[in-house]
Motif scaffolding. Structure first.
Motif, short mmCIF file in Angstrom:
data_model
loop_
_atom_site.label_atom_id
_atom_site.label_comp_id
_atom_site.label_asym_id
_atom_site.label_seq_id
_atom_site.Cartn_x
_atom_site.Cartn_y
_atom_site.Cartn_z
N ASP A 1 0.81 -1.22 0.00
CA ASP A 1 0.00 0.00 0.00
C ASP A 1 0.85 1.27 0.00
O ASP A 1 0.33 2.36 0.26
CB ASP A 1 -0.94 -0.01 1.20
CG ASP A 1 -2.03 -1.06 1.09
OD1 ASP A 1 -2.29 -1.52 -0.04
OD2 ASP A 1 -2.61 -1.44 2.13
N ASP A 2 2.14 1.11 -0.24
CA ASP A 2 3.07 2.24 -0.41
C ASP A 2 3.37 2.99 0.88
O ASP A 2 3.65 4.19 0.84
CB ASP A 2 2.56 3.21 -1.49
CG ASP A 2 3.70 4.01 -2.11
OD1 ASP A 2 4.83 3.50 -2.16
OD2 ASP A 2 3.46 5.16 -2.53
N TYR A 3 3.30 2.32 2.03
CA TYR A 3 3.83 2.92 3.25
C TYR A 3 5.35 3.04 3.07
O TYR A 3 5.96 2.29 2.32
CB TYR A 3 3.55 2.04 4.46
CG TYR A 3 2.13 2.06 4.95
CD1 TYR A 3 1.06 2.08 4.06
CD2 TYR A 3 1.84 2.02 6.30
CE1 TYR A 3 -0.25 2.06 4.51
CE2 TYR A 3 0.53 2.00 6.77
CZ TYR A 3 -0.51 2.02 5.86
OH TYR A 3 -1.80 2.00 6.31
N SER A 4 5.96 3.97 3.78
CA SER A 4 7.40 4.17 3.63
C SER A 4 8.16 2.93 4.10
O SER A 4 7.77 2.27 5.07
CB SER A 4 7.86 5.39 4.41
OG SER A 4 8.00 5.11 5.79
N ASN A 5 9.24 2.64 3.40
CA ASN A 5 10.08 1.49 3.77
C ASN A 5 10.58 1.60 5.20
O ASN A 5 10.65 0.62 5.94
CB ASN A 5 11.26 1.38 2.82
CG ASN A 5 10.87 0.97 1.42
OD1 ASN A 5 9.67 0.86 1.10
ND2 ASN A 5 11.85 0.73 0.58
N GLU A 6 10.96 2.82 5.60
CA GLU A 6 11.51 3.03 6.94
C GLU A 6 10.47 2.74 8.03
O GLU A 6 10.79 2.14 9.06
CB GLU A 6 12.03 4.46 7.07
CG GLU A 6 13.24 4.77 6.22
CD GLU A 6 12.91 4.99 4.75
OE1 GLU A 6 13.84 5.00 3.92
OE2 GLU A 6 11.71 5.16 4.43
#
Length: 225
Positions: free
Chosen positions: A125-130
């Protein structure tokens, strides 16, 4: 007694075996299980479509006397296809699979399936990788019984909103430091990540500015266990 178990599963690792079989490490809500998928590498295999990496499947495992079960049915429930379009997210997802495979071998936990599923969903869902990595690493360590202390400092004193801290890798706790990068907002975020599902974390205000010190701690924790 031999029995059939129906459950949800995520493939952690696939190993070719013989001419057309594969041995799979699966994580399920009941824990990790190793299974033999007979004939799955044949073009007409009915199992192949249900055991793709980065997917959740409904599976049936026949468990006989051997510790290695036999996969008799696999139906894909969801496929995190967006990962395939982003190299960085695909690499991180692969890292999470490998890390969970090792962790579940060391300390089995009923939370492992949920931790991995939420992390893959968030990446898809395109949450940040970090953010995904920090949540995954901290919660995996917690689920395996490692003390991730964001309540008291290295001396046992309750953390103060007026002080700054740095992470002590020996004590696995925060040590007061006038030049520390971990402030009250970062501590609040860490506590939130350890007590809430990942989907709620994306709604935190100013997340990108608060997350970096917790992300760095998560990397340390990830490398320790």
């Amino acid at each position: 007694m031999p029995s059939d178990i129906r459950t949800r599963a995520i493939v952690l690792r696939r190993t070719n075996y013989g001419e057309s079989d594969r041995i799979l490490n699966l994580i399920t809500p009941e824990g990790k299980v190793a299974v033999l998928a007979r004939g799955v590498r044949k073009s007409k295999s009915r199992l192949a479509g249900g055991i793709e990496l980065f997917s959740v499947a409904d599976v049936v495992v026949h468990q006989g006397r051997s510790t290695l079960g036999t996969l008799t049915s696999a139906k894909m429930l969801s496929f995190y296809s967006n990962l395939l379009a982003d190299v960085s997210k695909l690499e991180l997802a692969g890292t999470l699979l490998k890390r969970l495979d090792r962790a579940s071998e060391q300390v089995p936990s009923p939370e492992h399936f949920t931790i991995l599923q939420q992390s893959l969903e968030a990446l898809n869902d395109d949450y940040s990788n970090e953010l995904v990595f920090a949540w995954f690493a901290l919660n995996l360590a917690r689920s395996n019984g490692e003390e991730i202390n964001f309540l008291r400092d290295t001396s046992g004193t309750e953390l103060s909103p007026d002080l700054s801290y740095n992470w002590d890798t020996v004590e696995n706790a925060l040590r007061p430091d006038s030049h520390g990068k971990v402030d009250a907002k970062a501590i609040k975020l860490a506590r939130f990540l350890l007590s809430h599902p990942l989907r709620f974390a994306s709604k935190i205000e100013h997340l990108s500015t608060v997350l970096p010190p917790i992300y760095e701690i998560a990397k340390i924790v990830h490398n320790q266990y």
